[in-house]
Design a protein around this motif. Structure first.
Motif, mmCIF file in Angstrom:
data_model
loop_
_atom_site.group_PDB
_atom_site.id
_atom_site.type_symbol
_atom_site.label_atom_id
_atom_site.label_comp_id
_atom_site.label_asym_id
_atom_site.label_seq_id
_atom_site.Cartn_x
_atom_site.Cartn_y
_atom_site.Cartn_z
ATOM 1 N N ASN A 62 0.628 -1.018 -0.136
ATOM 2 C CA ASN A 62 0.074 -0.096 -0.344
ATOM 3 C C ASN A 62 0.424 1.520 -0.203
ATOM 4 O O ASN A 62 0.859 2.477 -0.634
ATOM 5 C CB ASN A 62 -1.019 0.156 1.092
ATOM 6 C CG ASN A 62 -2.081 -0.958 1.207
ATOM 7 O OD1 ASN A 62 -2.477 -1.233 -0.027
ATOM 8 N ND2 ASN A 62 -3.590 -1.474 1.893
ATOM 9 N N PHE A 63 1.986 1.698 0.996
ATOM 10 C CA PHE A 63 2.898 2.148 1.328
ATOM 11 C C PHE A 63 3.627 2.373 -0.787
ATOM 12 O O PHE A 63 3.227 4.016 -0.839
ATOM 13 C CB PHE A 63 3.775 1.580 1.656
ATOM 14 C CG PHE A 63 4.703 3.279 2.344
ATOM 15 C CD1 PHE A 63 4.690 4.061 2.915
ATOM 16 C CD2 PHE A 63 5.884 3.675 1.379
ATOM 17 C CE1 PHE A 63 5.490 5.510 3.479
ATOM 18 C CE2 PHE A 63 7.219 4.719 1.615
ATOM 19 C CZ PHE A 63 6.527 5.272 2.507
ATOM 20 N N GLY A 64 3.939 1.581 -1.507
ATOM 21 C CA GLY A 64 4.509 2.108 -2.607
ATOM 22 C C GLY A 64 3.803 1.856 -3.352
ATOM 23 O O GLY A 64 4.089 2.519 -4.711
ATOM 24 N N ALA A 65 2.257 1.938 -3.770
ATOM 25 C CA ALA A 65 1.220 2.603 -4.523
ATOM 26 C C ALA A 65 1.081 3.607 -4.401
ATOM 27 O O ALA A 65 0.693 4.590 -5.425
ATOM 28 C CB ALA A 65 0.096 1.242 -4.374
ATOM 29 N N ILE A 66 0.728 4.201 -2.780
ATOM 30 C CA ILE A 66 0.617 5.194 -2.474
ATOM 31 C C ILE A 66 1.687 6.543 -3.353
ATOM 32 O O ILE A 66 0.945 7.339 -3.889
ATOM 33 C CB ILE A 66 0.426 5.485 -0.793
ATOM 34 C CG1 ILE A 66 -0.755 4.933 -0.810
ATOM 35 C CG2 ILE A 66 0.446 7.133 -1.044
ATOM 36 C CD1 ILE A 66 -1.425 5.388 0.763
ATOM 37 N N ALA A 67 2.463 6.014 -3.128
ATOM 38 C CA ALA A 67 3.574 7.233 -3.994
ATOM 39 C C ALA A 67 3.966 6.292 -5.153
ATOM 40 O O ALA A 67 4.259 8.025 -5.789
ATOM 41 C CB ALA A 67 5.302 5.995 -3.212
ATOM 42 N N ARG A 68 3.391 5.566 -5.511
ATOM 43 C CA ARG A 68 3.977 5.589 -7.242
ATOM 44 C C ARG A 68 2.623 6.719 -7.795
ATOM 45 O O ARG A 68 2.204 7.416 -8.480
ATOM 46 C CB ARG A 68 2.725 3.982 -8.114
ATOM 47 C CG ARG A 68 3.336 4.596 -9.439
ATOM 48 C CD ARG A 68 2.645 2.203 -9.653
ATOM 49 N NE ARG A 68 3.145 2.666 -10.955
ATOM 50 C CZ ARG A 68 2.814 1.373 -11.739
ATOM 51 N NH1 ARG A 68 2.762 -0.223 -10.745
ATOM 52 N NH2 ARG A 68 3.119 1.290 -12.934
ATOM 53 N N SER A 128 7.323 -2.334 -5.162
ATOM 54 C CA SER A 128 5.815 -1.918 -5.542
ATOM 55 C C SER A 128 5.950 -0.386 -6.117
ATOM 56 O O SER A 128 4.317 0.080 -6.257
ATOM 57 C CB SER A 128 5.275 -1.882 -3.904
ATOM 58 O OG SER A 128 5.338 -3.250 -3.719
ATOM 59 N N SER A 129 6.154 0.549 -5.505
ATOM 60 C CA SER A 129 5.710 1.976 -6.453
ATOM 61 C C SER A 129 6.182 1.797 -7.381
ATOM 62 O O SER A 129 6.473 3.379 -8.228
ATOM 63 C CB SER A 129 7.325 3.057 -5.395
ATOM 64 O OG SER A 129 7.876 3.324 -5.378
#
Length: 299
Positions: free
Chosen positions: A161-167, A194-195
């Motif tokens: 989730n953290f990486g997806a939000i950063a992306r 993930s990002s």
């Protein structure tokens, strides 16, 4: 007379083979890591002096693990190490580095039984941006008539989730990400993957106090919009054309009460189905691109 078959009986042919006995099974001690050609991960440093030198050199450190000694019987040499480790602990706290006490077994695993002296540090995969430096840059942008967009994550601990939000934040043109030093997903290789590499492109601030960071940003003219399904205001009704900090909370608890109390606007995403909420990274993407849509229309 019929000849006897040389083929083994079915129960012999299909019986399970036993795995060869390992040295551990035979009761023999396992070889040290160096003799097994095992290597400590490159992002781990250990030992009191190497970790102290890393702190003093300004190396970005994600976390420092200290041996948990409460209730243990220590040798004189170990007691000396504990004293030195306690001094290092104070140095780490002064540098706002997250620390954690762990059993010695975890330190042994992290260092492959190296001479860790009760201390191991995880080196950060990125270089964090200082909150003071970020605040100055944002203030300069606002003074020039710009409306920077910042994503602040309150205890988002899931790496994906953290990486997806950063992306999503990088794709939406956000100026920075802000995360707490504690209770947050680590910025490691998995998070960067993930990002899709966004964490190496967008500035990331790691702060000791989210409340302090929000207060700083509000003082330079930024509004804080909290994403919460408990609000009667929709994200489409919020004004994202202003300099804005979008605040996302943990999936299980949402935004903490202290942080929520500092937000100027609370807004939710309308849901038409029977599921009560979106995944936090999906919700962040919706809000980020609603902000981008409003800014496109204003341009």
């Amino acid at each position: 007379m019929p000849q006897e078959s040389s083929r083994p009986a079915a129960d012999e042919r299909f019986s399970k083979r036993k795995a060869p006995a390992t040295k551990e099974r035979r009761g023999e001690p396992r070889k040290p890591a160096a003799e097994r050609n095992e290597r400590t991960p490159e992002n781990i440093i250990f030992g009191i002096h190497p970790v102290r030198e890393a702190i003093e050199a300004g190396t970005e450190i994600e976390k420092i693990y200290f041996r948990k000694t409460a209730g243990e019987t220590l040798s004189p040499a170990e007691r000396t190490q504990v004293g030195a480790a306690n001094a290092l602990r104070e140095q780490a706290l002064e540098a706002d580095i997250h620390i954690q006490e762990v059993p010695i077994e975890k330190l042994n695993r992290l260092t492959h039984n190296g001479n860790h002296q009760g201390v191991a540090a995880v080196i950060a995969a990125i270089r964090y941006k200082d909150i003071n430096e970020l605040t100055e840059e944002l203030e300069a942008q606002i003074a020039q008539g710009e409306a920077p967009l910042v994503m602040l994550m309150d205890s988002v601990t899931d790496i994906r989730n953290f990486g997806a939000i950063a992306r999503s934040a990088e794709c939406a043109g956000a100026a920075a990400l802000i995360m707490p030093a504690k209770n947050s997903a680590p910025v490691n290789a998995e998070a960067i993957k993930s990002s899709a590499g966004a964490l190496t492109l967008i500035p990331v601030c790691r702060v000791g106090s989210l409340k302090g960071a929000i207060t700083r940003l509000k003082n330079i003219g930024m509004q804080c919009v909290a994403a919460t399904e408990k609000s009667n205001t929709l994200v489409y009704e919020a004004d994202f054309t202003r300099p804005t900090v979008i605040v996302m909370g943990a999936e299980d608890r949402g935004i903490s009460r202290d942080v929520l109390s500092l937000c100027d606007v609370q807004a939710g995403i309308p849901l038409m189905g029977r599921i009560e909420s979106l995944n936090v990274s999906a919700a962040a993407a919706v809000i980020l691109f609603e902000a981008r849509r409003q800014r496109f229309e204003q341009a």
